[in-house]
Design a protein around this motif. Structure first.
Motif, PDB file in Angstrom:
ATOM      1  N   GLN A 388       2.163  16.180  -0.019  1.00 29.60           N
ATOM      2  CA  GLN A 388       2.639  16.226   1.344  1.00 29.60           C
ATOM      3  C   GLN A 388       2.348  14.901   1.949  1.00 29.60           C
ATOM      4  OE1 GLN A 388       4.640  18.710   2.854  1.00 29.60           O
ATOM      5  NE2 GLN A 388       4.381  19.347   0.601  1.00 29.60           N
ATOM      6  N   LEU A 389       1.319  13.999   1.648  1.00 30.40           N
ATOM      7  CA  LEU A 389       0.826  12.729   2.148  1.00 30.40           C
ATOM      8  C   LEU A 389       2.083  11.682   1.657  1.00 30.40           C
ATOM      9  CD1 LEU A 389      -2.503  12.515   0.987  1.00 30.40           C
ATOM     10  CD2 LEU A 389      -1.835  12.707   3.281  1.00 30.40           C
ATOM     11  N   SER A 390       2.412  10.832   2.598  1.00 30.85           N
ATOM     12  CA  SER A 390       3.448   9.652   2.091  1.00 30.85           C
ATOM     13  C   SER A 390       2.879   9.129   1.202  1.00 30.85           C
ATOM     14  CB  SER A 390       3.640   9.028   3.552  1.00 30.85           C
ATOM     15  OG  SER A 390       2.551   8.132   3.889  1.00 30.85           O
ATOM     16  N   GLY A 391       3.517   8.460   0.023  1.00 27.28           N
ATOM     17  CA  GLY A 391       3.252   7.754  -1.000  1.00 27.28           C
ATOM     18  C   GLY A 391       2.376   6.414  -0.394  1.00 27.28           C
ATOM     19  N   LYS A 392       3.020   5.862   0.496  1.00 33.78           N
ATOM     20  CA  LYS A 392       2.147   4.417   0.886  1.00 33.78           C
ATOM     21  C   LYS A 392       0.955   4.873   1.440  1.00 33.78           C
ATOM     22  CE  LYS A 392       3.090   0.477   3.889  1.00 33.78           C
ATOM     23  NZ  LYS A 392       1.805   0.432   4.308  1.00 33.78           N
ATOM     24  N   ALA A 393       0.781   5.853   2.448  1.00 37.08           N
ATOM     25  CA  ALA A 393      -0.555   6.192   2.772  1.00 37.08           C
ATOM     26  C   ALA A 393      -1.546   6.541   1.832  1.00 37.08           C
ATOM     27  CB  ALA A 393      -0.534   7.275   3.742  1.00 37.08           C
ATOM     28  N   LEU A 394      -0.880   7.225   0.555  1.00 39.25           N
ATOM     29  CA  LEU A 394      -2.046   7.552  -0.243  1.00 39.25           C
ATOM     30  C   LEU A 394      -2.261   6.010  -1.137  1.00 39.25           C
ATOM     31  CD1 LEU A 394      -3.204   9.876  -2.046  1.00 39.25           C
ATOM     32  CD2 LEU A 394      -1.113   9.830  -3.315  1.00 39.25           C
ATOM     33  N   ARG A 395      -1.496   5.083  -1.474  1.00 31.39           N
ATOM     34  CA  ARG A 395      -1.775   4.059  -2.157  1.00 31.39           C
ATOM     35  C   ARG A 395      -2.295   2.849  -1.380  1.00 31.39           C
ATOM     36  NH1 ARG A 395       2.890   6.263  -4.496  1.00 31.39           N
ATOM     37  NH2 ARG A 395       4.359   5.324  -2.996  1.00 31.39           N
ATOM     38  N   ASP A 396      -2.169   3.097   0.056  1.00 31.29           N
ATOM     39  CA  ASP A 396      -3.090   2.272   0.896  1.00 31.29           C
ATOM     40  C   ASP A 396      -4.586   2.622   0.572  1.00 31.29           C
ATOM     41  OD1 ASP A 396      -1.142   0.677   1.607  1.00 31.29           O
ATOM     42  OD2 ASP A 396      -0.767   1.741   3.511  1.00 31.29           O
ATOM     43  N   SER A 397      -5.049   3.789   0.070  1.00 32.87           N
ATOM     44  CA  SER A 397      -6.455   4.157   0.099  1.00 32.87           C
ATOM     45  C   SER A 397      -6.767   4.244  -1.400  1.00 32.87           C
ATOM     46  CB  SER A 397      -6.615   5.543   0.656  1.00 32.87           C
ATOM     47  OG  SER A 397      -6.186   5.644   2.127  1.00 32.87           O
ATOM     48  N   ILE A 398      -5.773   4.342  -2.569  1.00 34.09           N
ATOM     49  CA  ILE A 398      -6.283   4.501  -3.716  1.00 34.09           C
ATOM     50  C   ILE A 398      -5.657   3.377  -4.653  1.00 34.09           C
ATOM     51  CG2 ILE A 398      -6.160   5.987  -5.955  1.00 34.09           C
ATOM     52  CD1 ILE A 398      -6.017   8.502  -4.089  1.00 34.09           C
ATOM     53  N   LEU A 399      -6.719   2.849  -5.468  1.00 28.88           N
ATOM     54  CA  LEU A 399      -6.065   1.717  -6.534  1.00 28.88           C
ATOM     55  C   LEU A 399      -6.084   2.437  -7.834  1.00 28.88           C
ATOM     56  CD1 LEU A 399      -5.517  -1.160  -7.121  1.00 28.88           C
ATOM     57  CD2 LEU A 399      -8.143  -1.389  -7.515  1.00 28.88           C
ATOM     58  N   TYR A 400      -4.677   1.888  -8.631  1.00 26.83           N
ATOM     59  CA  TYR A 400      -4.664   2.273  -9.897  1.00 26.83           C
ATOM     60  C   TYR A 400      -4.587   1.335 -10.737  1.00 26.83           C
ATOM     61  CZ  TYR A 400      -2.460   4.207 -13.895  1.00 26.83           C
ATOM     62  OH  TYR A 400      -2.094   4.566 -15.331  1.00 26.83           O
ATOM     63  N   ILE A 401      -5.554   1.007 -11.789  1.00 26.99           N
ATOM     64  CA  ILE A 401      -5.579   0.060 -12.755  1.00 26.99           C
ATOM     65  C   ILE A 401      -4.910   0.467 -14.090  1.00 26.99           C
ATOM     66  CG2 ILE A 401      -6.903  -1.756 -13.811  1.00 26.99           C
ATOM     67  CD1 ILE A 401      -8.638  -1.641 -11.348  1.00 26.99           C
ATOM     68  N   ASP A 402      -3.952   0.177 -14.427  1.00 23.84           N
ATOM     69  CA  ASP A 402      -3.240   0.458 -15.699  1.00 23.84           C
ATOM     70  C   ASP A 402      -3.932  -0.075 -16.971  1.00 23.84           C
ATOM     71  OD1 ASP A 402      -1.420   1.419 -17.569  1.00 23.84           O
ATOM     72  OD2 ASP A 402       0.377   0.736 -16.335  1.00 23.84           O
ATOM     73  N   GLN A 403      -4.003   0.552 -18.039  1.00 28.02           N
ATOM     74  CA  GLN A 403      -4.405   0.152 -19.421  1.00 28.02           C
ATOM     75  C   GLN A 403      -3.710  -0.925 -19.817  1.00 28.02           C
ATOM     76  OE1 GLN A 403      -4.306   2.775 -22.544  1.00 28.02           O
ATOM     77  NE2 GLN A 403      -2.830   4.132 -21.447  1.00 28.02           N
ATOM     78  N   ALA A 404      -2.467  -1.087 -19.334  1.00 26.47           N
ATOM     79  CA  ALA A 404      -1.258  -2.295 -19.984  1.00 26.47           C
ATOM     80  C   ALA A 404      -0.986  -2.760 -18.687  1.00 26.47           C
ATOM     81  CB  ALA A 404      -0.400  -1.762 -20.789  1.00 26.47           C
ATOM     82  N   PRO A 405      -1.834  -3.549 -17.903  1.00 28.18           N
ATOM     83  CA  PRO A 405      -1.195  -4.219 -16.827  1.00 28.18           C
ATOM     84  C   PRO A 405      -0.203  -5.246 -16.811  1.00 28.18           C
ATOM     85  CG  PRO A 405      -3.226  -5.327 -17.443  1.00 28.18           C
ATOM     86  CD  PRO A 405      -3.081  -4.127 -18.325  1.00 28.18           C
ATOM     87  N   TYR A 406       0.816  -5.301 -15.852  1.00 24.47           N
ATOM     88  CA  TYR A 406       1.963  -6.420 -15.924  1.00 24.47           C
ATOM     89  C   TYR A 406       1.705  -7.472 -15.182  1.00 24.47           C
ATOM     90  CZ  TYR A 406       6.571  -8.187 -15.804  1.00 24.47           C
ATOM     91  OH  TYR A 406       7.742  -8.922 -16.090  1.00 24.47           O
TER      92      TYR A 406
END
Length: 530
Positions: A388-406
């Motif tokens: 129910q949260l807007s995706g932008k609001a969520l990603r402004d608070s949470i950082l995701y670091i991928d195992q194969a970064p681009y």
């Protein structure tokens, strides 16, 4: 397409004005040619020479304005093409993670390159050519009425019939154009995929697959374009037929009027030239209109990009509570990877997620970052349901670091800042936290060293460190790490993990296949998936 012409109405009004001037010049030349021929018949050399001088002056004016016309048409076309690309990428900005990946990246590239090129050539060029012809035809028809009303009236009758006939193939034209653009997308995405897999094919001595697959896709594209050409040929033949009938009939009618003494002999040369302008235009108009209408499915295709980031529109009110999973389940089709998972991640806590391949570790992180929203059960962040949260609001608070970064083509600095401004002090700090000092110190240009296409000049471990620095510099409180140190040596990996778990301001949730004892004892919890 009309939207973009209205958007740049000033530029297109200038173009139309220039087209009108050049059209008038051509019409006056044809009319004055009649006077020149009449002076020759009367053996009036002085009058003939004066008309020739006027025609020469008019041609100079025509050439000057034609130059401006070509430049202004190009400028208007490129502004409209840029606006279309901007609208496409704006829709991509607003789409969800899943909707974006419904199509291959090569498809979007094809839209922004091949399809825009098709619109420029098929729609814009044909429209400007049609406007050129229509303005010239309008002034020519007025000139024919000047010679005799019957010439103008007959032109309108034959011209109308010529325009209506090719509409028989309008639907087929649109279908053939859409099929050709889809095959073009397929060709580009197919070829891009196999070229991107060069390294893999090289390792297995299967580089011949590139040629085989390219030829296969090329034949399919050729078949689609040949079918499109067949429909275009039918439209063109009808247009040419109307053109021939129109020019011959105007010539015959003028000859009759001259024979009975209603118009001069010189009028025959003028009306013949005017008829060529009119019926060449009318013969082309149907074909041009068909091409212009044929791009409508392309614009409709652009609109299939679904706007909305896939989440709700609720903003994050606070971060007083952590992340809570309650009976969380997720399945890819028939395959269920998470089943009734319940767990709490407290703010400021440090957690590891362990488990064998396929146990759902990466899926869980993709749910927490908002990439996957079609889960069942409940996931709350500060007591607010995640989907129910807007995706932008969520990603402004949470950082995701991928195992194969681009990494993007550019420098190390570019890949950390991503064109955002950060002070040098902040860059220096995250370089230390990501253990990048030893790498940067050895490079001749330091932070401004190029990483190559997709970071190919760097090792996997170096790319992971840059990705970690990219995330840390943005100062987010919750960090999700998916095997973020898997490509690093033992010393570097341990140093980075210690930096993360020793930071009291961070909530850290990391996936790992190698949970070190020194790190495990500092964790607040270990979630084991099976």
């Amino acid at each position: 397409m009309s939207h973009y012409f209205k958007l740049f109405w000033k530029e297109n009004c200038i173009v139309i004005g220039l087209l009108f001037i050049t059209g008038l010049c051509q019409t006056f030349v044809s009319v004055w040619m009649a006077s020149a021929l009449d002076y020759l018949v009367d053996q009036d050399l002085r009058g003939f020479l004066m008309v020739v001088l006027r025609i020469l002056a008019l041609f100079i004016v025509y050439l000057i304005f034609t130059h401006f016309q070509i430049v202004k048409i190009s400028q208007a076309k490129q502004k409209m093409a840029t606006a279309i690309r901007t609208d496409i990428t704006t829709r991509i900005e607003k789409t969800s993670y899943n909707h974006f990946h419904d199509r291959q990246v090569g498809t979007y590239v094809s839209w922004l390159s091949n399809d825009i090129a098709t619109i420029e050539v098929t729609a814009f060029d044909n429209l400007y050519q049609m406007l050129t012809g229509l303005i010239g035809s309008l002034t020519s028809i007025v000139a024919l009425f000047f010679f005799h009303w019957s010439l103008g009236l007959w032109t309108l009758v034959i011209g109308g019939a010529t325009i209506l006939l090719p509409k028989i193939f309008q639907k087929q034209m649109g279908e053939a154009s859409l099929f050709a653009t889809k095959q073009s997308e397929h060709f580009l995405s197919h070829v891009s995929e196999y070229l991107a897999g060069f390294d893999t094919l090289f390792s297995y001595s299967l580089l011949n697959r590139i040629t085989e697959k390219t030829k296969e896709a090329s034949l399919a594209l050729a078949d689609a374009k040949n079918k499109q050409a067949f429909v275009v040929a039918n439209v063109s033949i009808l247009a040419i037929l109307g053109n021939i009938v129109g020019q011959l009939s105007i010539g015959a009618l003028t000859g009759y009027l001259s024979w009975v003494g209603i118009v001069s002999i010189g009028a025959f040369a003028a009306t013949t030239n005017l008829a060529i302008t009119i019926f060449n235009t009318i013969g082309s108009v149907s074909n041009q209109l068909s091409h212009i209408r044929a791009v409508r499915p392309i614009f409709e295709k652009f609109e299939t990009i679904q706007e909305g980031d896939g989440n709700g529109h609720t903003t994050l009110t606070s971060q007083e509570r952590g992340i809570r999973l309650k009976q969380l389940s997720y399945a890819y089709g028939e395959k269920e990877v998470l089943n009734g998972l319940t767990y709490d991640f407290a703010l400021g806590g440090k957690y590891a997620i362990v488990g064998s391949s396929g146990s759902g570790k990466s899926t869980l992180l993709n749910i927490l970052i908002g990439k996957l929203t079609d889960y069942s059960g409940s996931v709350t962040f500060s007591n607010q349901e995640l989907n129910q949260l807007s995706g932008k609001a969520l990603r402004d608070s949470i950082l995701y670091i991928d195992q194969a970064p681009y990494l993007f083509s550019g420098t190390i600095r570019d890949n950390i800042t991503l064109d955002e401004y950060f002070p040098e002090e902040a860059l220096t700090q995250v370089i230390q936290e990501a253990s990048l000092e030893d790498i940067i110190d050895k490079l001749p240009n330091g932070l401004d060293t190029s990483v190559g296409e997709a970071g190919r000049l760097l090792s996997g471990g170096q790319r992971q460190r840059i990705a970690l620095a990219r995330g840390l510099i943005r100062g987010k409180d919750i960090i999700l790490v998916d095997e973020g140190t898997s490509s690093l040596d033992e010393t570097s990996a341990l140093k980075i993990e210690e930096n993360l778990v020793n930071n009291p301001d961070l909530t850290v949730i990391m996936i790992t296949h190698h949970l070190r004892d020194s790190i495990k004892e500092k964790l607040d919890g270990v979630l084991a998936l099976s």
